[in-house]
Design a protein around this motif. Sequence first.
Motif, mmCIF file in Angstrom:
data_model
loop_
_atom_site.group_PDB
_atom_site.id
_atom_site.type_symbol
_atom_site.label_atom_id
_atom_site.label_comp_id
_atom_site.label_asym_id
_atom_site.label_seq_id
_atom_site.Cartn_x
_atom_site.Cartn_y
_atom_site.Cartn_z
ATOM 1 N N GLY A 166 -2.259 3.293 11.582
ATOM 2 C CA GLY A 166 -3.571 3.892 11.395
ATOM 3 C C GLY A 166 -3.729 4.374 9.967
ATOM 4 N N SER A 167 -2.601 4.747 9.353
ATOM 5 C CA SER A 167 -2.634 5.198 7.960
ATOM 6 C C SER A 167 -1.571 4.522 7.093
ATOM 7 C CB SER A 167 -2.446 6.717 7.888
ATOM 8 O OG SER A 167 -1.182 7.091 8.414
ATOM 9 N N LYS A 168 -0.506 4.020 7.721
ATOM 10 C CA LYS A 168 0.576 3.381 6.976
ATOM 11 C C LYS A 168 0.895 2.027 7.583
ATOM 12 C CE LYS A 168 2.724 7.728 5.519
ATOM 13 N NZ LYS A 168 3.980 8.532 5.494
ATOM 14 N N GLU A 169 1.380 1.115 6.743
ATOM 15 C CA GLU A 169 1.758 -0.202 7.237
ATOM 16 C C GLU A 169 3.062 -0.088 8.044
ATOM 17 O OE1 GLU A 169 -0.467 -2.918 6.513
ATOM 18 O OE2 GLU A 169 -1.471 -1.027 6.049
ATOM 19 N N ILE A 170 3.082 -0.682 9.219
ATOM 20 C CA ILE A 170 4.257 -0.594 10.091
ATOM 21 C C ILE A 170 5.519 -1.076 9.377
ATOM 22 C CG2 ILE A 170 5.361 -1.591 12.144
ATOM 23 C CD1 ILE A 170 3.332 0.439 12.967
ATOM 24 N N LEU A 171 5.422 -2.187 8.664
ATOM 25 C CA LEU A 171 6.612 -2.782 8.049
ATOM 26 C C LEU A 171 7.100 -2.009 6.832
ATOM 27 C CD1 LEU A 171 5.856 -6.597 8.408
ATOM 28 C CD2 LEU A 171 7.105 -5.074 9.955
ATOM 29 N N ASP A 172 6.334 -1.017 6.385
ATOM 30 C CA ASP A 172 6.771 -0.168 5.269
ATOM 31 C C ASP A 172 7.496 1.087 5.743
ATOM 32 O OD1 ASP A 172 5.695 -1.908 3.443
ATOM 33 O OD2 ASP A 172 3.823 -0.794 3.182
ATOM 34 N N LEU A 173 7.507 1.334 7.050
ATOM 35 C CA LEU A 173 8.086 2.574 7.563
ATOM 36 C C LEU A 173 9.606 2.481 7.637
ATOM 37 C CD1 LEU A 173 5.704 3.332 10.571
ATOM 38 C CD2 LEU A 173 5.640 4.344 8.285
#
Length: 337
Positions: A292-299
């Motif tokens: 919703g606010s951040k890219e999943i693959l960047d977490l």
Amino acid sequence: MSERITYQQFLYKHLRDQPGLTTLLESISNAAAGIAEELSRISFTGPADPGTVNLHGESRHHMDQYAETLFLTALSESRACFAVLSEEQTEMIQLTSALSQEAAYIIALDPLDGSSNIDVNIPVGSIFSIYDRFKTASPSHPAAVLQDMDGHIASGYVLYSTTTMIVLALPGLVTGFTLDSANGGFVLSHANIRIPDTGNIYSVNDGNYHDFDRGTQNYIRFCRQQKEFYERPFTARYVGSMVADIHRTLLKGGIFLYPATMALKEGKLRLAYECRPMAYIVEQAGGRASTGSKEILDLPLRSPHQRVPVVIGSEEMVNTAKRLLNACLPVNCEAHV
């Protein structure tokens, strides 16, 4: 008639320089075929024990253990898998095959997603991501390579439904294979899958509407009111098995949301073996995946069973959702981190 290409032929063509990975992916398909066969007999084995729960406090079907055992056995026998992070286990499992120290790969695995739906004959699935343990400075510590996507090699899911399918994502390529039960193997059925840029199907557990934050409620209202802006309204479709919902979204376009709620402020779905692999698959097919606010693959992965909210699907729909989700009240925006 087009040429019949088996799963093994596809792997040997595209991964000819990675025999260990080919062996590993073949072992996954063998386990999937075994699970499919057992699921076809489920009506004769009786319903799940309603008093059984897993480590997350969720109802546990006897097929959950069966599926995990089948995967662990197949992966161990492949001698290509060093360790497995499973939804069903608190800690990572290091396999003890004779060549395990040389095995290059680590798998994050949800052995049987949506198992609470088995007793009513709704599609379920398996989800996996594969990492190269030697891509980290600490190959003897299996969890190290899972911290980010640097060591990621491939992701996929298995859908157990009217047919059994494996959808495999390699860099820039998503391909589907259907189980030919007569011959006991998977055959190429969906070449170069591309998710439509947009769609008109939204998938969310609407029963939690009043537990969602303001931004999520705004987006759901937006989806409900599309008839006012377009010639036809959006359609709500929610199976309750992530693999089934994502599979429909991947092939037909649309958006799948599993937001945070008041009770689950970090979301419900797990990053390592649910959200990351599905995000990778959808993005390699041209879609997008976000919290919703951040890219999943960047977490980064902070803990083995870390939970995150997820918004995934056609790029245009996810972009629109993000704009509305981030218009939520500041006090609630923490739910999207």
